[in-house]
Motif scaffolding. Structure first.
Motif, PDB file in Angstrom:
ATOM      1  N   SER A 155       2.920   6.609   0.730  1.00 28.13           N
ATOM      2  CA  SER A 155       3.937   7.625   0.450  1.00 28.13           C
ATOM      3  C   SER A 155       4.697   7.294  -0.837  1.00 28.13           C
ATOM      4  CB  SER A 155       4.922   7.735   1.632  1.00 28.13           C
ATOM      5  OG  SER A 155       5.790   8.834   1.473  1.00 28.13           O
ATOM      6  N   GLY A 156       3.924   7.173  -1.930  1.00 30.91           N
ATOM      7  CA  GLY A 156       4.504   7.030  -3.254  1.00 30.91           C
ATOM      8  C   GLY A 156       4.218   8.309  -4.030  1.00 30.91           C
ATOM      9  N   PHE A 157       3.885   8.182  -5.320  1.00 35.12           N
ATOM     10  CA  PHE A 157       3.482   9.400  -6.034  1.00 35.12           C
ATOM     11  C   PHE A 157       1.965   9.514  -6.077  1.00 35.12           C
ATOM     12  CE2 PHE A 157       3.260  13.011  -8.573  1.00 35.12           C
ATOM     13  CZ  PHE A 157       4.518  13.577  -8.648  1.00 35.12           C
TER      14      PHE A 157
ATOM     15  N   ASP B 271       4.468   2.863   3.950  1.00 38.23           N
ATOM     16  CA  ASP B 271       4.290   2.097   2.710  1.00 38.23           C
ATOM     17  C   ASP B 271       3.953   3.033   1.562  1.00 38.23           C
ATOM     18  OD1 ASP B 271       1.452   2.559   2.586  1.00 38.23           O
ATOM     19  OD2 ASP B 271       1.065   0.794   3.830  1.00 38.23           O
ATOM     20  N   THR B 272       3.801   2.460   0.371  1.00 38.05           N
ATOM     21  CA  THR B 272       3.503   3.271  -0.821  1.00 38.05           C
ATOM     22  C   THR B 272       2.168   2.929  -1.460  1.00 38.05           C
ATOM     23  OG1 THR B 272       4.631   1.724  -2.313  1.00 38.05           O
ATOM     24  CG2 THR B 272       5.965   3.506  -1.364  1.00 38.05           C
ATOM     25  N   ALA B 273       1.528   1.835  -1.026  1.00 36.10           N
ATOM     26  CA  ALA B 273       0.263   1.408  -1.653  1.00 36.10           C
ATOM     27  C   ALA B 273      -0.587   0.718  -0.606  1.00 36.10           C
ATOM     28  CB  ALA B 273       0.547   0.444  -2.810  1.00 36.10           C
ATOM     29  N   ASN B 274      -1.928   0.916  -0.691  1.00 38.08           N
ATOM     30  CA  ASN B 274      -2.766   0.367   0.370  1.00 38.08           C
ATOM     31  C   ASN B 274      -3.004  -1.124   0.212  1.00 38.08           C
ATOM     32  OD1 ASN B 274      -4.777   0.311  -1.619  1.00 38.08           O
ATOM     33  ND2 ASN B 274      -6.205   1.576  -0.489  1.00 38.08           N
ATOM     34  N   TYR B 275      -3.534  -1.702   1.273  1.00 38.82           N
ATOM     35  CA  TYR B 275      -3.674  -3.158   1.345  1.00 38.82           C
ATOM     36  C   TYR B 275      -4.605  -3.683   0.255  1.00 38.82           C
ATOM     37  CZ  TYR B 275      -5.000  -7.795   2.936  1.00 38.82           C
ATOM     38  OH  TYR B 275      -5.241  -9.148   2.991  1.00 38.82           O
TER      39      TYR B 275
END
Length: 393
Positions: free
Chosen positions: A138-140, A103-107
């Motif tokens: 796994s984003g920026f 994913d790219t952002a946490n819950y």
């Protein structure tokens, strides 16, 4: 044997992920793009008529529905670029089907303006038991910024004492007020109290209480405000010798004034209110009024600059470096039909998944980006459209 990649979500970041996965089709193989609104998936597929893409309708709030789709298509990996509210249901589906997850952002809980890794980290043992890897953020930022920190730790320092993460979006979309990603998530994040970590404890600040002016290369000096941001939560666990970490993001005065007024009149509220006999959530209603972030691509001009400043010790001598990446919004749109904020999030998602599918990043359990070897990710950034630079300060 040809891989099958399941991408969940059909917003601006998803559009970038799909485009970049198609550019790396030898790794990702067949792509199945799924979302609650299948027409959005079809729109993205239509941009890539020669690619091997299928679309599907999916309620990502339902673990059973995600399990059924994973099993039907025999997915080799799930790339979650849906809403962060859906992280847990998708992770649980991956556990049930023994499928690697990214994913790219946490819950974030839909009914509470709070985001943290706790509930995702709690699934570490389940991922281990099933022998699969889960890659978080796994984003920026989070994502590439975590890798920058790991790269600095590996190559430039014996100990890193302080880190400032610096996020500048100097793009101009021409609207008086709009958000560059999901308005509901963006406004909840920005209007929350700030937090930073120093000497082993979290220190809370009022929203926008702390500001510094930073001179961003290729952009110039910008007012940068201290926020809480999720990558700090994992970095304090994994960066050796760390004494302080902060996160700063740029905002223009027009944005801040609009946000202040909206908050004062209750439009950022997440609790339901009664309106003409109907129950509505103010921030969800506001989301319907604001421009769709996916529509900003052709309007946005200017650049992003995101990076980290790390200070510490190498061979007994103090050292300070700045690792950063600059991206032009118009270049991003020309390549992927998306503006720079979506691009800089979507490309790292593709890179993380690529490294997982190739076995370069591997393991059993749930991982944050800085726990893995930064070198192959940094090399892929150079090759996939996110070239970075290092300056010694």
């Amino acid at each position: 044997m040809k891989k099958t990649t399941l991408i969940i979500g059909a917003g601006g970041v998803s559009r970038v992920v799909v485009h970049k996965c198609v550019m790396n089709a030898d790794v990702f193989g067949k792509i199945v793009l799924a979302s609650r609104t299948v027409s959005k998936c079809d729109e993205i597929r239509a941009e890539l008529p020669d690619a091997d893409i299928e679309t599907a309708a999916l309620d990502a709030d339902s673990t059973d529905a995600v399990i059924a789709l994973i099993e039907t298509i025999k997915a080799d990996i799930v790339i979650n670029v849906a809403l962060p509210y859906q992280d847990l249901t998708i992770m649980d589906a991956c556990i049930a089907t023994k499928t690697p997850y990214l994913d790219t952002a946490n819950y974030e809980h839909p009914d509470e303006a709070k985001f943290e890794y706790k509930l995702q980290w709690e699934r570490n043992e389940a991922f281990k038991q099933e022998g699969i890897m889960g890659l978080l953020g796994s984003g920026f930022d989070p994502g590439a910024t975590n890798v920058f920190c790991a790269y600095a730790q590996k190559h430039y320092f014996d100990e890193i004492h302080t880190i400032d993460i610096l996020d500048c979006n100097a793009g101009d979309h021409g609207y008086p007020f709009a958000t560059n990603f999901n308005p509901e998530i963006n406004l909840r994040e920005v209007s929350a109290k700030g937090r930073y970590w120093e000497n082993g404890e979290w220190i809370e600040t009022e929203p926008m209480e702390i500001m510094q002016v930073w001179d961003y290369p290729e952009v110039g000096p910008k007012d940068s405000y201290l926020l809480y941001h999720e990558e700090m939560e994992s970095l304090v666990k994994h960066i050796k010798g760390l004494k302080r970490i902060r996160f700063f993001m740029t905002f223009g005065q027009s944005y801040l004034k609009h946000m202040e007024v909206l908050q004062n009149v209750g439009m950022l509220g997440i609790e339901p209110v009664q309106h003409k006999g109907m129950e509505i959530v103010p921030i969800e209603f506001l989301k319907t009024l604001l421009p769709d972030p996916a529509s900003l691509g052709p309007r946005t001009k200017g650049k992003t600059n995101i990076g980290i400043v790390a200070e510490g010790i190498k061979d007994g001598v103090k050292k300070k470096i700045y690792i950063y990446q600059v991206k032009d919004h118009e270049e991003c749109y020309a390549e992927t039909n998306s503006q720079g904020v979506s691009y800089t999030t979507g490309v790292p998602a593709m890179i993380g998944a690529k490294l997982m599918l190739k076995g370069i990043w591997s393991g059993e359990g749930v991982f944050n980006m800085e726990q893995l070897d930064p070198d192959p990710f940094m090399q892929e950034m150079m090759e996939q459209g996110l070239p970075w630079k290092i300056k010694e300060l």
